[in-house]
Enzyme design. Structure first.
Site, mmCIF file in Angstrom:
data_model
loop_
_atom_site.group_PDB
_atom_site.id
_atom_site.type_symbol
_atom_site.label_atom_id
_atom_site.label_comp_id
_atom_site.label_asym_id
_atom_site.label_seq_id
_atom_site.Cartn_x
_atom_site.Cartn_y
_atom_site.Cartn_z
ATOM 1 N N CYS A 1 0.815 -1.219 0.000
ATOM 2 C CA CYS A 1 0.000 0.000 0.000
ATOM 3 C C CYS A 1 0.850 1.273 0.000
ATOM 4 C CB CYS A 1 -0.981 -0.074 1.164
ATOM 5 S SG CYS A 1 -2.472 0.865 0.838
ATOM 6 N N GLU B 1 -0.928 -8.363 5.411
ATOM 7 C CA GLU B 1 -0.556 -8.562 6.822
ATOM 8 C C GLU B 1 -1.762 -8.565 7.759
ATOM 9 O OE1 GLU B 1 -0.111 -5.960 5.032
ATOM 10 O OE2 GLU B 1 -0.569 -4.147 6.134
ATOM 11 N N HIS C 1 -3.280 -5.065 1.758
ATOM 12 C CA HIS C 1 -2.638 -5.364 3.051
ATOM 13 C C HIS C 1 -2.665 -6.851 3.394
ATOM 14 C CE1 HIS C 1 -2.177 -1.220 4.600
ATOM 15 N NE2 HIS C 1 -3.149 -0.987 3.746
HETATM 16 N N1 GLN Z 1 -3.741 6.275 0.896
HETATM 17 C C1 GLN Z 1 -2.462 6.051 1.516
HETATM 18 C C2 GLN Z 1 -1.358 6.848 0.842
HETATM 19 O O1 GLN Z 1 -1.574 7.464 -0.124
HETATM 20 C C3 GLN Z 1 -2.106 4.584 1.483
HETATM 21 C C4 GLN Z 1 -3.081 3.818 2.322
HETATM 22 C C5 GLN Z 1 -2.553 2.602 3.002
HETATM 23 O O2 GLN Z 1 -1.340 2.379 3.119
HETATM 24 N N2 GLN Z 1 -3.449 1.832 3.540
HETATM 25 O O3 GLN Z 1 -0.282 6.869 1.350
#
Ligand code: GLN
Length: 191
Positions: A80, A172, A170
């Protein structure tokens, strides 16, 4: 024993540590320059907020040494916000961070309504995996040598490029270890 550094500046690094420990890996928090001198077999960049993590990496002078290690071949699992930090290009943003992964990402790509959701993905060489998306990006473009590992409704959500594995979601937080075991095999040169 495999030693995995987990970037522990912000975000859900604790969940990655639990997952890795349950698979028999040793973990160490990466919070400052000296932590990168440990004999790491791999590194995890967790989800969270990429702008905050990027700023901290910069302020703590971790950005350049981390980029060097990745370019030299240290295996990385980025999830992410971690994917955003690794990407060479972020749509509508001139700021880049590690920029070692030749892809373009779109931040918060699923909008407000669908900001977070749970699904199952078909993951290359693994099969069905559960996937929790939280204000997730997706990969809008891949360049030479990037292998697509998974797509969701035609959008790329997981890739591999050499030693770098990056996911928009995610792994994890779900009750499934397959992505972390796959990563640990890469760290042990078995994949
Ligand atoms: N929206 C977040 C970003 O732009 C990422 C979201 C996440 O890691 N769950 O950094």
């Amino acid at each position: 024993m495999v030693l995995i550094g987990v970037l522990a500046l912000q975000g859900d690094f604790a969940e990655h540590k639990i997952k890795l420990a349950s698979l028999g890996a040793e973990t160490v928090d990466i919070r400052q320059f000296d932590d990168l001198h440990k004999p790491l077999d791999g590194i995890v960049l967790p989800g969270g907020e990429s702008t905050v993590q990027g700023k901290l990496l910069n302020d703590l002078s971790l950005l350049e040494p981390l980029r060097e290690k990745i370019i030299q071949g240290l295996p990385v699992l980025a999830t992410c916000a971690g994917l955003i930090l690794l990407s060479e290009h972020v749509e509508n943003q001139s700021k880049m961070y590690l920029a070692t992964l030749p892809v373009t990402v779109r931040r918060n790509a699923y909008g407000r309504q669908l900001g977070s959701f749970f699904t199952h993905l078909d993951f290359k060489n693994i099969g069905q995996v559960p996937a929790t998306f939280i204000r997730a990006p997706y990969i809008s473009e891949v360049r030479n040598g990037v292998e697509i590992l998974s797509e969701h409704h035609g959008k790329i959500v997981a890739v591999r490029y050499q030693n770098q594995i990056a996911l928009a979601y995610h792994p994890e937080v779900d009750n499934d270890n397959s992505i972390h075991s796959y990563f640990l095999k890469i760290c042990q040169n078995k994949e």
